[in-house]
Design a protein around this motif. Structure first.
Motif, PDB file in Angstrom:
ATOM      1  N   GLN A   1       0.879  -1.161   0.000  1.00 25.35           N
ATOM      2  CA  GLN A   1       0.000   0.000   0.000  1.00 25.35           C
ATOM      3  C   GLN A   1       0.924   1.221   0.000  1.00 25.35           C
ATOM      4  O   GLN A   1       1.885   1.273   0.774  1.00 25.35           O
ATOM      5  CB  GLN A   1      -0.897  -0.004   1.236  1.00 25.35           C
ATOM      6  CG  GLN A   1      -2.017   1.003   1.199  1.00 25.35           C
ATOM      7  CD  GLN A   1      -3.074   0.703   0.142  1.00 25.35           C
ATOM      8  OE1 GLN A   1      -3.270  -0.424  -0.265  1.00 25.35           O
ATOM      9  NE2 GLN A   1      -3.733   1.745  -0.317  1.00 25.35           N
ATOM     10  N   ALA A   2       0.677   2.165  -0.891  1.00 24.83           N
ATOM     11  CA  ALA A   2       1.535   3.346  -0.985  1.00 24.83           C
ATOM     12  C   ALA A   2       1.454   4.144   0.316  1.00 24.83           C
ATOM     13  O   ALA A   2       0.356   4.493   0.759  1.00 24.83           O
ATOM     14  CB  ALA A   2       1.123   4.219  -2.162  1.00 24.83           C
ATOM     15  N   PRO A   3       2.595   4.422   0.940  1.00 28.06           N
ATOM     16  CA  PRO A   3       2.578   5.214   2.179  1.00 28.06           C
ATOM     17  C   PRO A   3       2.132   6.651   1.921  1.00 28.06           C
ATOM     18  O   PRO A   3       2.381   7.209   0.852  1.00 28.06           O
ATOM     19  CB  PRO A   3       4.042   5.205   2.636  1.00 28.06           C
ATOM     20  CG  PRO A   3       4.717   4.147   1.851  1.00 28.06           C
ATOM     21  CD  PRO A   3       3.939   3.994   0.582  1.00 28.06           C
ATOM     22  N   ASP A   4       1.492   7.225   2.912  1.00 29.61           N
ATOM     23  CA  ASP A   4       1.119   8.633   2.802  1.00 29.61           C
ATOM     24  C   ASP A   4       2.353   9.487   3.057  1.00 29.61           C
ATOM     25  O   ASP A   4       3.368   9.014   3.592  1.00 29.61           O
ATOM     26  CB  ASP A   4       0.012   8.981   3.791  1.00 29.61           C
ATOM     27  CG  ASP A   4      -0.741  10.240   3.380  1.00 29.61           C
ATOM     28  OD1 ASP A   4      -0.571  10.714   2.235  1.00 29.61           O
ATOM     29  OD2 ASP A   4      -1.494  10.768   4.219  1.00 29.61           O
ATOM     30  N   PHE A   5       2.296  10.729   2.676  1.00 24.93           N
ATOM     31  CA  PHE A   5       3.403  11.670   2.844  1.00 24.93           C
ATOM     32  C   PHE A   5       2.832  13.070   2.793  1.00 24.93           C
ATOM     33  O   PHE A   5       1.695  13.264   2.361  1.00 24.93           O
ATOM     34  CB  PHE A   5       4.454  11.487   1.735  1.00 24.93           C
ATOM     35  CG  PHE A   5       3.886  11.601   0.343  1.00 24.93           C
ATOM     36  CD1 PHE A   5       3.729  12.840  -0.270  1.00 24.93           C
ATOM     37  CD2 PHE A   5       3.493  10.471  -0.360  1.00 24.93           C
ATOM     38  CE1 PHE A   5       3.195  12.952  -1.551  1.00 24.93           C
ATOM     39  CE2 PHE A   5       2.958  10.567  -1.645  1.00 24.93           C
ATOM     40  CZ  PHE A   5       2.805  11.806  -2.236  1.00 24.93           C
ATOM     41  N   THR A   6       3.615  14.042   3.231  1.00 24.58           N
ATOM     42  CA  THR A   6       3.238  15.446   3.095  1.00 24.58           C
ATOM     43  C   THR A   6       4.410  16.190   2.469  1.00 24.58           C
ATOM     44  O   THR A   6       5.536  16.138   2.980  1.00 24.58           O
ATOM     45  CB  THR A   6       2.894  16.072   4.460  1.00 24.58           C
ATOM     46  OG1 THR A   6       1.808  15.339   5.032  1.00 24.58           O
ATOM     47  CG2 THR A   6       2.478  17.531   4.301  1.00 24.58           C
ATOM     48  N   VAL A   7       4.142  16.837   1.352  1.00 28.43           N
ATOM     49  CA  VAL A   7       5.116  17.663   0.635  1.00 28.43           C
ATOM     50  C   VAL A   7       4.437  19.006   0.371  1.00 28.43           C
ATOM     51  O   VAL A   7       3.275  19.191   0.725  1.00 28.43           O
ATOM     52  CB  VAL A   7       5.540  16.979  -0.691  1.00 28.43           C
ATOM     53  CG1 VAL A   7       6.374  15.736  -0.418  1.00 28.43           C
ATOM     54  CG2 VAL A   7       4.336  16.624  -1.544  1.00 28.43           C
ATOM     55  N   VAL A   8       5.154  19.933  -0.246  1.00 29.69           N
ATOM     56  CA  VAL A   8       4.532  21.214  -0.590  1.00 29.69           C
ATOM     57  C   VAL A   8       4.641  21.462  -2.086  1.00 29.69           C
ATOM     58  O   VAL A   8       5.610  21.064  -2.735  1.00 29.69           O
ATOM     59  CB  VAL A   8       5.128  22.403   0.207  1.00 29.69           C
ATOM     60  CG1 VAL A   8       4.806  22.269   1.685  1.00 29.69           C
ATOM     61  CG2 VAL A   8       6.606  22.547  -0.012  1.00 29.69           C
TER      62      VAL A   8
ATOM     63  N   ASP B   1      -4.435  13.642  -1.968  1.00 37.16           N
ATOM     64  CA  ASP B   1      -4.813  14.768  -2.819  1.00 37.16           C
ATOM     65  C   ASP B   1      -4.759  14.426  -4.308  1.00 37.16           C
ATOM     66  O   ASP B   1      -5.160  15.247  -5.143  1.00 37.16           O
ATOM     67  CB  ASP B   1      -3.916  15.977  -2.538  1.00 37.16           C
ATOM     68  CG  ASP B   1      -4.161  16.544  -1.154  1.00 37.16           C
ATOM     69  OD1 ASP B   1      -5.334  16.781  -0.804  1.00 37.16           O
ATOM     70  OD2 ASP B   1      -3.179  16.724  -0.405  1.00 37.16           O
ATOM     71  N   PHE B   2      -4.298  13.228  -4.641  1.00 38.27           N
ATOM     72  CA  PHE B   2      -4.168  12.810  -6.037  1.00 38.27           C
ATOM     73  C   PHE B   2      -4.938  11.514  -6.248  1.00 38.27           C
ATOM     74  O   PHE B   2      -4.724  10.539  -5.527  1.00 38.27           O
ATOM     75  CB  PHE B   2      -2.686  12.619  -6.400  1.00 38.27           C
ATOM     76  CG  PHE B   2      -1.871  13.858  -6.160  1.00 38.27           C
ATOM     77  CD1 PHE B   2      -1.892  14.900  -7.066  1.00 38.27           C
ATOM     78  CD2 PHE B   2      -1.121  13.990  -5.000  1.00 38.27           C
ATOM     79  CE1 PHE B   2      -1.164  16.058  -6.836  1.00 38.27           C
ATOM     80  CE2 PHE B   2      -0.382  15.141  -4.761  1.00 38.27           C
ATOM     81  CZ  PHE B   2      -0.406  16.182  -5.685  1.00 38.27           C
ATOM     82  N   THR B   3      -5.837  11.519  -7.228  1.00 38.97           N
ATOM     83  CA  THR B   3      -6.644  10.337  -7.506  1.00 38.97           C
ATOM     84  C   THR B   3      -6.146   9.649  -8.774  1.00 38.97           C
ATOM     85  O   THR B   3      -5.343  10.205  -9.529  1.00 38.97           O
ATOM     86  CB  THR B   3      -8.123  10.715  -7.676  1.00 38.97           C
ATOM     87  OG1 THR B   3      -8.230  11.656  -8.749  1.00 38.97           O
ATOM     88  CG2 THR B   3      -8.687  11.318  -6.395  1.00 38.97           C
ATOM     89  N   GLY B   4      -6.652   8.452  -9.003  1.00 37.02           N
ATOM     90  CA  GLY B   4      -6.294   7.713 -10.204  1.00 37.02           C
ATOM     91  C   GLY B   4      -4.885   7.166 -10.131  1.00 37.02           C
ATOM     92  O   GLY B   4      -4.283   7.064  -9.057  1.00 37.02           O
ATOM     93  N   VAL B   5      -4.347   6.836 -11.298  1.00 41.17           N
ATOM     94  CA  VAL B   5      -2.991   6.302 -11.400  1.00 41.17           C
ATOM     95  C   VAL B   5      -1.994   7.446 -11.234  1.00 41.17           C
ATOM     96  O   VAL B   5      -2.197   8.540 -11.768  1.00 41.17           O
ATOM     97  CB  VAL B   5      -2.785   5.598 -12.763  1.00 41.17           C
ATOM     98  CG1 VAL B   5      -1.355   5.116 -12.918  1.00 41.17           C
ATOM     99  CG2 VAL B   5      -3.771   4.443 -12.911  1.00 41.17           C
ATOM    100  N   LYS B   6      -0.928   7.161 -10.487  1.00 41.19           N
ATOM    101  CA  LYS B   6       0.087   8.184 -10.244  1.00 41.19           C
ATOM    102  C   LYS B   6       1.471   7.627 -10.574  1.00 41.19           C
ATOM    103  O   LYS B   6       1.797   6.512 -10.174  1.00 41.19           O
ATOM    104  CB  LYS B   6       0.052   8.616  -8.765  1.00 41.19           C
ATOM    105  CG  LYS B   6      -1.254   9.296  -8.391  1.00 41.19           C
ATOM    106  CD  LYS B   6      -1.572   9.220  -6.935  1.00 41.19           C
ATOM    107  CE  LYS B   6      -2.071   7.895  -6.438  1.00 41.19           C
ATOM    108  NZ  LYS B   6      -3.411   7.470  -6.801  1.00 41.19           N
ATOM    109  N   LEU B   7       2.234   8.407 -11.310  1.00 41.95           N
ATOM    110  CA  LEU B   7       3.653   8.129 -11.515  1.00 41.95           C
ATOM    111  C   LEU B   7       4.385   9.108 -10.604  1.00 41.95           C
ATOM    112  O   LEU B   7       4.181  10.325 -10.715  1.00 41.95           O
ATOM    113  CB  LEU B   7       4.079   8.362 -12.958  1.00 41.95           C
ATOM    114  CG  LEU B   7       5.604   8.360 -13.161  1.00 41.95           C
ATOM    115  CD1 LEU B   7       6.115   6.930 -13.218  1.00 41.95           C
ATOM    116  CD2 LEU B   7       5.999   9.114 -14.392  1.00 41.95           C
TER     117      LEU B   7
END
Length: 168
Positions: free
Chosen positions: A27-34, A45-51
């Motif tokens: 499971q992709a870990p959560d993170f916080t960036v700016v 904050d990002f849905t669908g497939v992510k690269l």
């Protein structure tokens, strides 16, 4: 925090990565960036497939080429393309404007290395991100991982693009 020494090299010298090794099926870990306007963002904050393209610094030749390549590919893919580095958001914004990058979302991990610590790309000795590529499907499962063995080398663009298409 887990330390992994010698998994990757920087200019031929082994370095220490902080954080876990992410594997396909995790499971992709959560993170916080700016973002470039200093707004905090996380995985949710990002849905669908992510690269997720991870680079040490946009102002270096391989990182520049990697981000440009994924920007070109982004127009053809049904995926959100994120580039994460420790560059300051202001520098990322300036670089994107100068480079004509308009499809990749650049994000900065400079504040607390949240992404690097969660994805095992935090280079302890340099406080930079190691070069890596992750594909995450719409269920936030990791479907592709590449930690580039030598940080000054390019990732395998074709395999990453194939992984995105398979995850769509």
């Amino acid at each position: 925090m887990e330390e992994r020494f010698g998994v990757v090299t920087f200019a031929g010298k082994p370095v220490t990565l902080l954080g876990p090794e992410i594997k396909v099926g995790d499971q992709a870990p959560d993170f916080t960036v700016v973002d470039n306007n200093l707004n905090p963002l996380s995985l949710k904050d990002f849905t669908g497939v992510k690269l997720i393209s991870v680079v040490p610094s946009l102002d270096t030749p391989v990182c520049d080429a990697q981000t440009r390549r994924f920007n070109e590919e982004a127009a053809k893919l049904n995926a959100t393309v994120l580039t994460i580095s420790v560059d300051l958001p202001f520098a990322q914004k300036r670089w994107c404007g100068a480079a004509g990058i308009d499809k990749v979302i650049t994000l900065s991990d400079y504040q607390n290395m949240s992404f690097g610590s969660a994805y095992g790309t935090y280079i302890k000795e340099l406080r930079l991100e190691a070069r890596a590529v992750f594909v995450v499907n719409s269920k936030n499962e990791v479907t592709y991982v590449e930690y580039v063995k030598e940080i000054t080398d390019h990732p395998d663009y074709e395999k990453a693009i194939e992984a995105i298409k398979a995850a769509e």
